[in-house]
Design an enzyme around this catalytic site. Structure first.
Site, PDB file in Angstrom:
ATOM      1  N   THR A 125       2.760 -35.748 -22.078  1.00  0.00           N
ATOM      2  CA  THR A 125       3.575 -34.674 -21.510  1.00  0.00           C
ATOM      3  C   THR A 125       4.748 -34.315 -22.431  1.00  0.00           C
ATOM      4  OG1 THR A 125       5.230 -34.297 -19.775  1.00  0.00           O
ATOM      5  CG2 THR A 125       4.643 -36.559 -20.159  1.00  0.00           C
ATOM      6  N   ASP A 126       5.227 -33.081 -22.310  1.00  0.00           N
ATOM      7  CA  ASP A 126       6.414 -32.688 -23.083  1.00  0.00           C
ATOM      8  C   ASP A 126       7.663 -33.424 -22.595  1.00  0.00           C
ATOM      9  OD1 ASP A 126       6.779 -31.400 -20.641  1.00  0.00           O
ATOM     10  OD2 ASP A 126       7.134 -29.409 -21.497  1.00  0.00           O
ATOM     11  N   GLU A 127       7.560 -34.068 -21.417  1.00  0.00           N
ATOM     12  CA  GLU A 127       8.747 -34.756 -20.879  1.00  0.00           C
ATOM     13  C   GLU A 127       9.165 -35.942 -21.744  1.00  0.00           C
ATOM     14  OE1 GLU A 127       9.028 -35.122 -16.618  1.00  0.00           O
ATOM     15  OE2 GLU A 127       7.602 -33.492 -16.333  1.00  0.00           O
ATOM     16  N   LYS A 157       5.454 -42.648 -19.815  1.00  0.00           N
ATOM     17  CA  LYS A 157       4.517 -41.860 -20.627  1.00  0.00           C
ATOM     18  C   LYS A 157       4.838 -42.030 -22.121  1.00  0.00           C
ATOM     19  CE  LYS A 157       1.716 -39.344 -19.363  1.00  0.00           C
ATOM     20  NZ  LYS A 157       0.285 -39.581 -19.022  1.00  0.00           N
TER      21      LYS A 157
HETATM   22  P1  NAD Z   1      -2.194 -36.130 -10.602  1.00  0.00           P
HETATM   23  O1  NAD Z   1      -1.137 -36.992 -10.042  1.00  0.00           O
HETATM   24  O2  NAD Z   1      -2.596 -34.885  -9.888  1.00  0.00           O
HETATM   25  O3  NAD Z   1      -3.530 -36.990 -10.805  1.00  0.00           O
HETATM   26  C1  NAD Z   1      -3.524 -38.295 -11.286  1.00  0.00           C
HETATM   27  C2  NAD Z   1      -4.853 -38.943 -10.933  1.00  0.00           C
HETATM   28  O4  NAD Z   1      -4.860 -40.272 -11.477  1.00  0.00           O
HETATM   29  C3  NAD Z   1      -5.105 -39.074  -9.433  1.00  0.00           C
HETATM   30  O5  NAD Z   1      -6.409 -38.652  -9.117  1.00  0.00           O
HETATM   31  C4  NAD Z   1      -4.934 -40.583  -9.160  1.00  0.00           C
HETATM   32  O6  NAD Z   1      -5.752 -41.062  -8.095  1.00  0.00           O
HETATM   33  C5  NAD Z   1      -5.371 -41.160 -10.503  1.00  0.00           C
HETATM   34  N1  NAD Z   1      -4.804 -42.503 -10.742  1.00  0.00           N
HETATM   35  C6  NAD Z   1      -3.524 -42.897 -10.568  1.00  0.00           C
HETATM   36  N2  NAD Z   1      -3.387 -44.205 -10.880  1.00  0.00           N
HETATM   37  C7  NAD Z   1      -4.611 -44.630 -11.283  1.00  0.00           C
HETATM   38  C8  NAD Z   1      -5.114 -45.871 -11.762  1.00  0.00           C
HETATM   39  N3  NAD Z   1      -4.307 -46.944 -11.856  1.00  0.00           N
HETATM   40  N4  NAD Z   1      -6.406 -45.954 -12.098  1.00  0.00           N
HETATM   41  C9  NAD Z   1      -7.239 -44.877 -11.988  1.00  0.00           C
HETATM   42  N5  NAD Z   1      -6.823 -43.691 -11.539  1.00  0.00           N
HETATM   43  C10 NAD Z   1      -5.518 -43.557 -11.193  1.00  0.00           C
HETATM   44  O7  NAD Z   1      -1.721 -35.809 -12.092  1.00  0.00           O
HETATM   45  P2  NAD Z   1      -1.955 -34.521 -12.998  1.00  0.00           P
HETATM   46  O8  NAD Z   1      -0.882 -33.547 -12.729  1.00  0.00           O
HETATM   47  O9  NAD Z   1      -3.372 -34.108 -12.902  1.00  0.00           O
HETATM   48  O10 NAD Z   1      -1.683 -35.138 -14.436  1.00  0.00           O
HETATM   49  C11 NAD Z   1      -2.735 -35.701 -15.208  1.00  0.00           C
HETATM   50  C12 NAD Z   1      -2.167 -36.197 -16.528  1.00  0.00           C
HETATM   51  O11 NAD Z   1      -1.563 -35.118 -17.223  1.00  0.00           O
HETATM   52  C13 NAD Z   1      -1.080 -37.258 -16.351  1.00  0.00           C
HETATM   53  O12 NAD Z   1      -1.278 -38.241 -17.355  1.00  0.00           O
HETATM   54  C14 NAD Z   1       0.220 -36.504 -16.583  1.00  0.00           C
HETATM   55  O13 NAD Z   1       1.194 -37.356 -17.121  1.00  0.00           O
HETATM   56  C15 NAD Z   1      -0.217 -35.447 -17.577  1.00  0.00           C
HETATM   57  N6  NAD Z   1       0.531 -34.171 -17.557  1.00  0.00           N
HETATM   58  C16 NAD Z   1       0.697 -33.479 -16.383  1.00  0.00           C
HETATM   59  C17 NAD Z   1       1.358 -32.250 -16.391  1.00  0.00           C
HETATM   60  C18 NAD Z   1       1.522 -31.441 -15.147  1.00  0.00           C
HETATM   61  O14 NAD Z   1       2.187 -30.405 -15.167  1.00  0.00           O
HETATM   62  N7  NAD Z   1       0.928 -31.805 -14.019  1.00  0.00           N
HETATM   63  C19 NAD Z   1       1.866 -31.739 -17.597  1.00  0.00           C
HETATM   64  C20 NAD Z   1       1.674 -32.482 -18.773  1.00  0.00           C
HETATM   65  C21 NAD Z   1       0.999 -33.680 -18.735  1.00  0.00           C
HETATM   66  P1  TYD Z   2       7.921 -30.706 -10.634  1.00  0.00           P
HETATM   67  O1  TYD Z   2       6.818 -29.818 -10.148  1.00  0.00           O
HETATM   68  O2  TYD Z   2       8.215 -31.952  -9.884  1.00  0.00           O
HETATM   69  O3  TYD Z   2       7.613 -31.004 -12.172  1.00  0.00           O
HETATM   70  P2  TYD Z   2       8.551 -31.742 -13.316  1.00  0.00           P
HETATM   71  O4  TYD Z   2       9.731 -32.322 -12.685  1.00  0.00           O
HETATM   72  O5  TYD Z   2       7.628 -32.765 -13.866  1.00  0.00           O
HETATM   73  O6  TYD Z   2       8.887 -30.649 -14.283  1.00  0.00           O
HETATM   74  O7  TYD Z   2       9.259 -29.856 -10.680  1.00  0.00           O
HETATM   75  C1  TYD Z   2       9.369 -28.671 -11.456  1.00  0.00           C
HETATM   76  C2  TYD Z   2      10.805 -28.194 -11.367  1.00  0.00           C
HETATM   77  O8  TYD Z   2      11.064 -27.779 -10.020  1.00  0.00           O
HETATM   78  C3  TYD Z   2      11.833 -29.263 -11.666  1.00  0.00           C
HETATM   79  O9  TYD Z   2      12.938 -28.667 -12.350  1.00  0.00           O
HETATM   80  C4  TYD Z   2      12.283 -29.747 -10.301  1.00  0.00           C
HETATM   81  C5  TYD Z   2      12.155 -28.506  -9.453  1.00  0.00           C
HETATM   82  N1  TYD Z   2      11.827 -28.737  -8.025  1.00  0.00           N
HETATM   83  C6  TYD Z   2      12.619 -28.144  -7.018  1.00  0.00           C
HETATM   84  O10 TYD Z   2      13.588 -27.425  -7.294  1.00  0.00           O
HETATM   85  N2  TYD Z   2      12.278 -28.381  -5.703  1.00  0.00           N
HETATM   86  C7  TYD Z   2      11.218 -29.155  -5.356  1.00  0.00           C
HETATM   87  O11 TYD Z   2      10.972 -29.348  -4.143  1.00  0.00           O
HETATM   88  C8  TYD Z   2      10.403 -29.734  -6.391  1.00  0.00           C
HETATM   89  C9  TYD Z   2       9.228 -30.596  -6.069  1.00  0.00           C
HETATM   90  C10 TYD Z   2      10.748 -29.487  -7.724  1.00  0.00           C
END
Ligand code: NAD
Ligand code: TYD
Length: 339
Positions: A125-127, A157
């Site tokens: 992630t970019d975080e 991460k």
């Molecule tokens: P999500 O939380 O929707 O899904 C995560 C999945 O992993 C779930 O299905 C959960 O059951 C499974 N899981 C959790 N712990 C586990 C374990 N110990 N063993 C096997 N499975 C397990 O997450 P997401 O938003 O789909 O993110 C997927 C990946 O992408 C993550 O690694 C996250 O850090 C990365 N990512 C997410 C975003 C975003 O905006 N959502 C952006 C950049 C990177």
């Molecule tokens: P989020 O979807 O949790 O992603 P991330 O924190 O990983 O970027 O949140 C996106 C942005 O929205 C973040 O700045 C926090 C804000 N946010 C709210 O303002 N209210 C909310 O209820 C949630 C879940 C997030």
């Protein structure tokens, strides 16, 4: 080609599975998922009908189980999406983030080494870069930006990323890492900003915006993330990190107001609530490397993507209603009750 997708019952992993099954009808895809609160088998219902797809329930940090699985299946490529992914939950309880995000990554890489996996891809992630100041719109994260994390989630991460690079340098494990900005689209769990706001607005409930709502995220439609990972696993260089993002920066308030406008709901639903501790101000990706080396560019603008996403949530009420009717209700009370 046999690919292991971990975390495929979650948001991005499931979108990736659907994308790959359609694009490569001769690939075998195995999904391994622990089915935590964020994993939902109903998300994979259509994939289950495809003979090239198999689902296995299990934990990536369970060493014995993972070793047995890798010996039996002999994967060519491993893509690790599995993670605890919600910043707010990591503030409440960091431990499981270390177990899954760090130890789980190590176990998967050990199994990959033992069984000669040809590519281990870590979805990051970019975080991991921390945040950028709001008054410097000229600054972006490049792959050279130092790691500088804010939350237990991003720290876990980042720890995993460093371990992945160490396994490349020390053991020559053929790894790649992608660091993507915030995704949105179908199957996004309703505790994250965009689905939370869509669902609450549909139900005429208040929309909790943290702090002053001026924090900025760089939003990417999930399919564009899937396309980028596809390119990296096939053409990306081993040992390299690729940033993925689409120059789609929006303040949280802009995002929430766009959703309200699309749904024809009043802005009075917006409620400002207590800020998230350590809240990152701005994320913004410079995607020049992946564009120049792999020819990737986003295909969906935010304006199109948000419309598609809202449409999906309107047409798939059953999917999210089942989720929010259960344990999630208690979660909402606990996290927002005192804000
Ligand atoms: P999500 O939380 O929707 O899904 C995560 C999945 O992993 C779930 O299905 C959960 O059951 C499974 N899981 C959790 N712990 C586990 C374990 N110990 N063993 C096997 N499975 C397990 O997450 P997401 O938003 O789909 O993110 C997927 C990946 O992408 C993550 O690694 C996250 O850090 C990365 N990512 C997410 C975003 C975003 O905006 N959502 C952006 C950049 C990177
Ligand atoms: P989020 O979807 O949790 O992603 P991330 O924190 O990983 O970027 O949140 C996106 C942005 O929205 C973040 O700045 C926090 C804000 N946010 C709210 O303002 N209210 C909310 O209820 C949630 C879940 C997030």
């Amino acid at each position: 080609m046999k690919i292991l997708v971990t975390g495929g019952a979650g948001f991005i992993g499931s979108n990736f599975i659907y994308y790959m099954l359609e694009k490569y009808p001769d690939y075998k895809i195995v999904c391994l998922d622990k089915l935590t609160y964020a994993g939902n088998l109903s998300t994979l219902k259509k994939a289950m009908e495809n003979p090239n797809f198999k689902f296995i329930k299990g934990d990536i940090s369970d060493r014995k189980f993972i070793y047995d699985l890798f010996e039996k299946e002999k994967f060519d490529i491993v893509i690790n999406f599995a993670a605890e992914s919600h910043v707010d939950r990591s503030i409440e309880n960091p431990e499981i983030f270390l177990q899954t995000n760090v130890i789980g990554t190590q176990v998967l890489m050990d199994a990959s080494r033992k069984t000669g996996v040809k590519r281990y891809h870590q979805v990051s992630t970019d975080e991991v870069y921390g945040d950028l100041p709001l008054d410097r719109p000229d600054l972006f994260f490049t792959e050279e930006t130092p790691i500088h994390t804010s939350s237990p989630y991003s720290a876990s991460k980042a720890a995993a990323d460093l371990l992945v690079l160490a396994y490349h340098r020390t053991y020559q494990l053929p790894v790649t890492i992608s660091r993507c900005s915030n995704n949105y689209g179908p199957y996004h769990f309703p505790e994250k900003l965009i689905p939370l706001m869509i669902i609450r607005a549909l139900n005429n409930q208040t929309l909790p915006v943290y702090g002053d709502g001026k924090n900025i995220r760089d939003w990417l439609y999930v399919k564009d993330h899937c396309i980028a990972i596809d390119k990296i696993i096939h053409k990306g260089k081993e040992g390299e990190v690729y940033n993925i993002g689409g120059h789609n920066e929006k303040t949280n308030l802009e995002v929430v107001k766009t959703i309200l406008k699309e749904l024809n709901k009043p802005e009075e639903l917006i409620t400002f609530v207590k800020d998230r501790p350590g809240h990152d101000r701005r994320y913004a990706i410079d995607p020049t490397k992946i564009k120049n080396e792999l020819g990737w560019e986003p295909t969906t603008t935010f304006e199109e993507g948000i419309k598609k996403t809202i449409k999906w949530y309107l047409e798939n009420k059953q999917w999210w209603e089942e989720i929010i009717s259960g344990e999630y209700q208690n979660y909402y009370e606990k996290m927002y009750g005192n804000r």
